[in-house]
Scaffold this active site. Sequence first.
Site, short mmCIF file in Angstrom:
data_model
loop_
_atom_site.label_atom_id
_atom_site.label_comp_id
_atom_site.label_asym_id
_atom_site.label_seq_id
_atom_site.Cartn_x
_atom_site.Cartn_y
_atom_site.Cartn_z
N GLU A 34 -39.97 -13.60 -19.87
CA GLU A 34 -40.76 -13.49 -21.19
C GLU A 34 -40.75 -15.21 -21.62
OE1 GLU A 34 -39.71 -11.40 -24.44
OE2 GLU A 34 -41.52 -11.97 -25.58
N ASN B 30 -46.76 -3.74 -25.71
CA ASN B 30 -45.14 -4.04 -25.90
C ASN B 30 -44.71 -3.54 -27.31
OD1 ASN B 30 -42.53 -4.95 -25.09
ND2 ASN B 30 -42.83 -6.29 -26.82
N GLU B 31 -43.70 -2.55 -27.39
CA GLU B 31 -43.27 -2.15 -28.71
C GLU B 31 -44.39 -2.11 -29.75
OE1 GLU B 31 -39.41 -4.47 -29.41
OE2 GLU B 31 -38.48 -3.73 -27.69
N TYR C 155 -31.32 -1.60 -26.23
CA TYR C 155 -30.31 -2.92 -26.14
C TYR C 155 -29.00 -2.48 -26.43
CZ TYR C 155 -34.11 -6.34 -25.15
OH TYR C 155 -35.24 -6.79 -24.47
N GLU D 224 -36.92 -2.91 -20.80
CA GLU D 224 -36.14 -3.74 -21.41
C GLU D 224 -34.86 -3.03 -21.55
OE1 GLU D 224 -37.38 -5.90 -25.00
OE2 GLU D 224 -39.43 -6.18 -23.96
N GLN E 50 -32.89 -10.71 -19.88
CA GLN E 50 -34.13 -11.23 -19.12
C GLN E 50 -33.57 -11.84 -17.76
OE1 GLN E 50 -37.15 -13.12 -21.62
NE2 GLN E 50 -37.01 -11.59 -23.07
#
Length: 522
Positions: free
Chosen positions: A47, A192-193, A272, A327, A376
């Site tokens: 990103e 995204n999200e 996460y 992610e 990432q």
Amino acid sequence: MRISLLIPILLLVALVNVAFGQSIGLTVDTTKPGPKIHRHIFGQFAEHLGTGVYEGIWVGKDSKIPNTRGIRNDVVNALRALKVPNVRWPGGCFADEYHWRNGIGQKRGVTLNPTWGGVIEPNTFGTREFMDFLDQIGSEAFLSVNLGSGTVNEAADWIEYITSEQQTDLAKQRAGNGRPAPYKIPFLGIGNESWDCGGNMTPDFYLSQLKMYARFVRNFNPAQSGDQQMLRIAVGPGGGEQRFVDWTETVMKGWKARQWSWDIEGLSLHNYTVINWEKKHSSVDFGEKEYAEILKKTLEINNLLDTHIGIMDKYDPEKKIALVVDEWGAWYAPMPGSNPGFLVQQNSQRDGILAAINLNIFARRADRIRMANIAQMVNVLQAMILTDKEKMVLTPTYHVFKMYVPFQDAAFVPVSFDAGTYGHAGIALPRVDAIAGKDKNGKLWLAVTNLDANRVADIDLKALGMTATSASGETLTAPKVDSINTFDRPRTVAPKPVSARTQNGALILNLPARSVTVVSVD
Ligand code: AHR
């Protein structure tokens, strides 16, 4: 104690363990190969965030750091060894503020990156540079289009610009910018999200948007028809709460009732490993308690997957739609002194083990999870690589990804074992974890993680359907659970050769404490 004395004593302890039946029996059943462990579960995420792209990948053509067309050679060489199957770009939250026209041609738009530190975004790394980066590392594109602050038309133009072979104005513009031939875009992320940084949408609102992007953002590359078709990936859940259950329900139900005019091939999921978002764990200088807590937390992804895969199975029992964990990884407190918006963290042996556990979980659900992207790639969150100006270091997570390369596109092979228990500070964890796979040449690979921070594990290995006489490969352990690699000491955590020994006809694999081991079995 003198080293010369220590080695025979350790050997003796290992032998006594086996003699008294303390080894862990592990059976690999090669007669029942399962689904393909898709190589795309080893995908990465780059990103525009902190120094993830600028400095970490892109240094510019005039940099003193050795580079090819602005992309640093050391990072490219390290990534090539991982056989990175796909890279998700340009975000993340950044994607929903990215306007692609700023990142093409000679003169680039200078904009801001409001989500990540409010810094200048020079747009010098744009479409052409990203595609060049992929060529250099030998990977494929997973583009996230801007659904938050962009339009369907802007996204459609971008993919036409990239993929049209026919001489439209946009294709001519691409040729004018130095690339006459169309590129391939195998994967398209539609937002995204969108339930959060991507526009805080309700599931129904997102579904309406999704239908339009899925219909109008077309890939025109003639080489991408049939089984080469671009896969469209919808925004999926980011947790197990009711609002995320509603999200998956809405998207999957909407898909089930779809008309001929739109479709998707994937649903994303973000996860996460964080215990407390307000007070995140440190990535350095932690003890065994924090080690056990984080591993316990990461295993909770199983519940999340049960929930969302359960909903997907209800609407899509044929498993047409892939679950794309685009992610995942550990998210710790920013390193002291760093810009908190840059998400800079260290990467320890704990992260190597966390990576192996998650990859094993994805492999076990290979029939549904056909793609994943660790967050990432460089310098951000659970990174493969850390850089500082001309210096570069490979993290424990990098080493695990490299050791797991043989599992890319291998057939899943069932493994049975009694995981036992590793307990610390009231936290109970499985002592070991394992997966196996058969590669395209028929070679059998086994990955075993010893989560126990203190105890060596002796694996008594059996293989059904073959006569296993030897096993050898690499093991990754470290002096402590929080050991890290630094620019000055880059090999504190590095793989070492390992092989099984035969004893009374048994094949015994000696796993160091807090380790990840990958061996081929012959
Ligand atoms: O990876 C960092 C951020 O985490 C991404 O931009 C966003 O999608 C997620 O919240």
